[in-house]
Design a protein around this motif. Structure first.
Motif, PDB file in Angstrom:
ATOM      1  N   ILE A   1       0.679  -1.045   0.208  1.00  0.00           N
ATOM      2  CA  ILE A   1      -0.018  -0.053   0.060  1.00  0.00           C
ATOM      3  C   ILE A   1       0.800   1.135   0.081  1.00  0.00           C
ATOM      4  CG2 ILE A   1      -1.715   1.393   1.196  1.00  0.00           C
ATOM      5  CD1 ILE A   1      -2.932  -1.014  -0.039  1.00  0.00           C
ATOM      6  N   GLY A   2       1.891   0.980   0.642  1.00  0.00           N
ATOM      7  CA  GLY A   2       2.800   2.367   0.774  1.00  0.00           C
ATOM      8  C   GLY A   2       3.595   2.769  -0.492  1.00  0.00           C
ATOM      9  N   VAL A   3       3.847   1.815  -1.373  1.00  0.00           N
ATOM     10  CA  VAL A   3       4.534   1.572  -2.437  1.00  0.00           C
ATOM     11  C   VAL A   3       3.235   2.284  -3.692  1.00  0.00           C
ATOM     12  CG1 VAL A   3       5.558   0.545  -4.764  1.00  0.00           C
ATOM     13  CG2 VAL A   3       6.088  -0.158  -2.317  1.00  0.00           C
ATOM     14  N   LEU A   4       2.121   1.838  -3.468  1.00  0.00           N
ATOM     15  CA  LEU A   4       1.032   2.133  -4.259  1.00  0.00           C
ATOM     16  C   LEU A   4       0.808   3.740  -4.049  1.00  0.00           C
ATOM     17  CD1 LEU A   4      -1.521   2.066  -6.243  1.00  0.00           C
ATOM     18  CD2 LEU A   4      -2.877   1.152  -4.084  1.00  0.00           C
ATOM     19  N   ASN A   5       0.764   4.046  -2.709  1.00  0.00           N
ATOM     20  CA  ASN A   5       0.661   5.258  -2.365  1.00  0.00           C
ATOM     21  C   ASN A   5       1.888   6.450  -3.163  1.00  0.00           C
ATOM     22  OD1 ASN A   5      -1.243   7.329  -0.501  1.00  0.00           O
ATOM     23  ND2 ASN A   5       1.066   7.874  -0.228  1.00  0.00           N
ATOM     24  N   LEU A   6       3.002   5.852  -2.973  1.00  0.00           N
ATOM     25  CA  LEU A   6       4.185   6.573  -3.333  1.00  0.00           C
ATOM     26  C   LEU A   6       3.963   6.948  -4.775  1.00  0.00           C
ATOM     27  CD1 LEU A   6       7.157   7.783  -3.119  1.00  0.00           C
ATOM     28  CD2 LEU A   6       7.907   5.289  -3.366  1.00  0.00           C
ATOM     29  N   ALA A   7       3.835   5.646  -5.724  1.00  0.00           N
ATOM     30  CA  ALA A   7       3.373   5.860  -7.137  1.00  0.00           C
ATOM     31  C   ALA A   7       2.599   6.914  -7.171  1.00  0.00           C
ATOM     32  CB  ALA A   7       3.338   4.660  -7.782  1.00  0.00           C
ATOM     33  N   LEU A   8       1.240   6.913  -6.705  1.00  0.00           N
ATOM     34  CA  LEU A   8       0.208   7.863  -7.303  1.00  0.00           C
ATOM     35  C   LEU A   8       0.718   9.171  -6.799  1.00  0.00           C
ATOM     36  CD1 LEU A   8      -2.540   5.789  -5.724  1.00  0.00           C
ATOM     37  CD2 LEU A   8      -2.097   6.283  -8.151  1.00  0.00           C
ATOM     38  N   ASP A   9       1.243   9.536  -5.858  1.00  0.00           N
ATOM     39  CA  ASP A   9       1.636  10.888  -5.240  1.00  0.00           C
ATOM     40  C   ASP A   9       2.901  11.325  -6.269  1.00  0.00           C
ATOM     41  OD1 ASP A   9       0.105  11.419  -3.487  1.00  0.00           O
ATOM     42  OD2 ASP A   9       1.392  10.809  -1.746  1.00  0.00           O
ATOM     43  N   ILE A  10       3.833  10.614  -6.721  1.00  0.00           N
ATOM     44  CA  ILE A  10       4.674  10.658  -7.857  1.00  0.00           C
ATOM     45  C   ILE A  10       4.109  11.320  -9.078  1.00  0.00           C
ATOM     46  CG2 ILE A  10       6.418   9.911  -9.385  1.00  0.00           C
ATOM     47  CD1 ILE A  10       7.738   8.309  -6.933  1.00  0.00           C
ATOM     48  N   PHE A  11       3.269  10.316  -9.552  1.00  0.00           N
ATOM     49  CA  PHE A  11       2.234  10.860 -10.796  1.00  0.00           C
ATOM     50  C   PHE A  11       1.589  12.134 -10.555  1.00  0.00           C
ATOM     51  CE2 PHE A  11      -1.125   9.510 -13.612  1.00  0.00           C
ATOM     52  CZ  PHE A  11      -0.380   9.545 -14.581  1.00  0.00           C
ATOM     53  N   LYS A  12       1.204  12.401  -9.333  1.00  0.00           N
ATOM     54  CA  LYS A  12       0.459  13.702  -9.226  1.00  0.00           C
ATOM     55  C   LYS A  12       1.549  14.973  -9.262  1.00  0.00           C
ATOM     56  CE  LYS A  12      -0.520  14.781  -4.807  1.00  0.00           C
ATOM     57  NZ  LYS A  12      -1.531  14.558  -3.514  1.00  0.00           N
ATOM     58  N   GLY A  13       2.560  14.527  -9.080  1.00  0.00           N
ATOM     59  CA  GLY A  13       3.885  15.806  -9.615  1.00  0.00           C
ATOM     60  C   GLY A  13       4.104  15.611 -11.028  1.00  0.00           C
ATOM     61  N   VAL A  14       3.893  14.703 -11.567  1.00  0.00           N
ATOM     62  CA  VAL A  14       4.276  14.413 -12.977  1.00  0.00           C
ATOM     63  C   VAL A  14       3.548  15.074 -13.831  1.00  0.00           C
ATOM     64  CG1 VAL A  14       4.581  12.795 -14.975  1.00  0.00           C
ATOM     65  CG2 VAL A  14       5.867  12.113 -12.797  1.00  0.00           C
ATOM     66  N   ILE A  15       1.995  14.801 -13.631  1.00  0.00           N
ATOM     67  CA  ILE A  15       0.990  15.379 -14.443  1.00  0.00           C
ATOM     68  C   ILE A  15       1.008  16.950 -14.669  1.00  0.00           C
ATOM     69  CG2 ILE A  15      -1.384  15.560 -14.802  1.00  0.00           C
ATOM     70  CD1 ILE A  15      -1.852  12.844 -13.705  1.00  0.00           C
ATOM     71  N   PRO A  16       1.193  17.763 -13.560  1.00  0.00           N
ATOM     72  CA  PRO A  16       1.135  19.232 -13.839  1.00  0.00           C
ATOM     73  C   PRO A  16       2.434  19.680 -14.654  1.00  0.00           C
ATOM     74  CG  PRO A  16       0.230  18.520 -11.640  1.00  0.00           C
ATOM     75  CD  PRO A  16       1.025  17.373 -12.227  1.00  0.00           C
ATOM     76  N   THR A  17       3.561  19.061 -14.071  1.00  0.00           N
ATOM     77  CA  THR A  17       4.791  19.639 -14.692  1.00  0.00           C
ATOM     78  C   THR A  17       5.016  19.253 -16.004  1.00  0.00           C
ATOM     79  OG1 THR A  17       5.878  19.068 -12.454  1.00  0.00           O
ATOM     80  CG2 THR A  17       7.157  19.553 -14.189  1.00  0.00           C
ATOM     81  N   LEU A  18       4.455  18.149 -16.391  1.00  0.00           N
ATOM     82  CA  LEU A  18       4.581  17.647 -17.930  1.00  0.00           C
ATOM     83  C   LEU A  18       3.408  18.486 -18.654  1.00  0.00           C
ATOM     84  CD1 LEU A  18       5.804  15.634 -19.770  1.00  0.00           C
ATOM     85  CD2 LEU A  18       3.961  14.053 -19.152  1.00  0.00           C
ATOM     86  N   LEU A  19       2.217  18.892 -18.061  1.00  0.00           N
ATOM     87  CA  LEU A  19       1.404  19.491 -18.877  1.00  0.00           C
ATOM     88  C   LEU A  19       1.955  20.955 -19.251  1.00  0.00           C
ATOM     89  CD1 LEU A  19      -2.143  18.996 -17.187  1.00  0.00           C
ATOM     90  CD2 LEU A  19      -1.400  18.876 -19.352  1.00  0.00           C
ATOM     91  N   GLY A  20       2.574  21.670 -18.159  1.00  0.00           N
ATOM     92  CA  GLY A  20       3.315  22.948 -18.422  1.00  0.00           C
ATOM     93  C   GLY A  20       4.351  22.896 -19.315  1.00  0.00           C
ATOM     94  N   PHE A  21       5.260  21.509 -19.551  1.00  0.00           N
ATOM     95  CA  PHE A  21       6.252  21.533 -20.575  1.00  0.00           C
ATOM     96  C   PHE A  21       5.640  21.336 -21.891  1.00  0.00           C
ATOM     97  CE2 PHE A  21       8.388  18.338 -23.220  1.00  0.00           C
ATOM     98  CZ  PHE A  21       9.448  18.923 -23.276  1.00  0.00           C
TER      99      PHE A  21
END
Length: 247
Positions: A60-80
């Motif tokens: 569950i911790g790893v799943l949560n980590l992956a989702l939170d990382i993805f949450k940082g990836v999406i906005p930054t990637l959109l800006g790019f």
């Protein structure tokens, strides 16, 4: 394509607001609610990866980590992606660097200070890793591996968080000046935008460190909680075996 800030400020502002709202999505709270608990009321009370791992197991911790990382990836990637072919004022000032860093900052801000959770969120480590993965994926990857090794060797999760996030910020700061100031024409616009972009990068790390202020106090006093991932892994394996035997 050359663009002028005064003509597209509204688009940048809209992206910033969207990024902040994406940051407000707290997967730790959502997952714990699905499990009929509230992560904010158990363990350390922090709705983040380490507390999820301690209370719900490493998977569950790893799943949560992956989702939170993805949450940082999406906005930054959109800006790019939206601004990757656009330049401020002249072809010497790429707009995408400033916008992706701003979007990443807003996502981290939304995670740590979410308006829908009365500004009481997580500590922003995984989301920050996601931001710097877009900015410098190789630096984020190396920093993440070093952080994992550090935590396994020392069992100090908070220090591992700093190892995972801080190097990416400073290396990106260097790259910002490289991109903005490398041209033969060194205008005032270059210096201003580069300085503002780097200030935003520093603010990302400041927010992460500020969110860890209690951890820093415990580190200084020697009372910091240990983070034993190997033990968590063993406990997770034992629980899975027990479940299979009970079926």
């Amino acid at each position: 394509m050359i663009i002028y800030f005064e003509k597209i400020w509204w688009a940048i502002l809209l992206l910033a607001v969207i990024s902040y709202l994406i940051g407000n999505i707290n997967f730790a709270v959502i997952i714990s609610k699905i499990k009929k608990q509230d992560i904010r009321k158990i363990g350390s009370g922090n709705p983040g990866t380490l507390n999820m791992s301690r209370n719900f197991g490493l998977k569950i911790g790893v799943l949560n980590l992956a989702l939170d990382i993805f949450k940082g990836v999406i906005p930054t990637l959109l800006g790019f992606l939206i601004f990757n072919d656009k330049y401020f004022y002249s072809y010497d000032i790429p707009a995408w660097i400033f916008v992706e860093v701003l979007c990443g900052f807003c996502a981290v801000l939304g995670h740590v200070f979410p308006v829908f959770m009365k500004f009481k969120g997580g500590k922003g480590v995984a989301t920050t890793i996601g931001v710097f993965f877009v900015c410098n994926w190789y630096v984020a990857l190396v920093s993440g591996i070093l952080a994992i090794v550090f935590i396994m060797l020392t069992e100090i999760g908070s220090m591992g968080s700093f190892v995972a996030t801080t190097p990416g910020a400073f290396i990106t700061c260097y790259q910002v000046y490289y991109y903005y100031l490398k041209s033969s024409y060194l205008g005032l616009e270059n210096i201003i935008i580069a300085s503002i972009t780097n200030l935003i990068l520093v603010m990302i790390i400041f927010i992460v460190w500020f969110a860890h202020r209690k951890n820093i106090s415990r580190l200084i006093s020697g009372d910091e909680h240990p983070t034993n991932w190997l033990q968590m892994l063993k406990e997770s394996i034992i629980k899975n075996k027990a479940k299979k035997l009970n079926k």
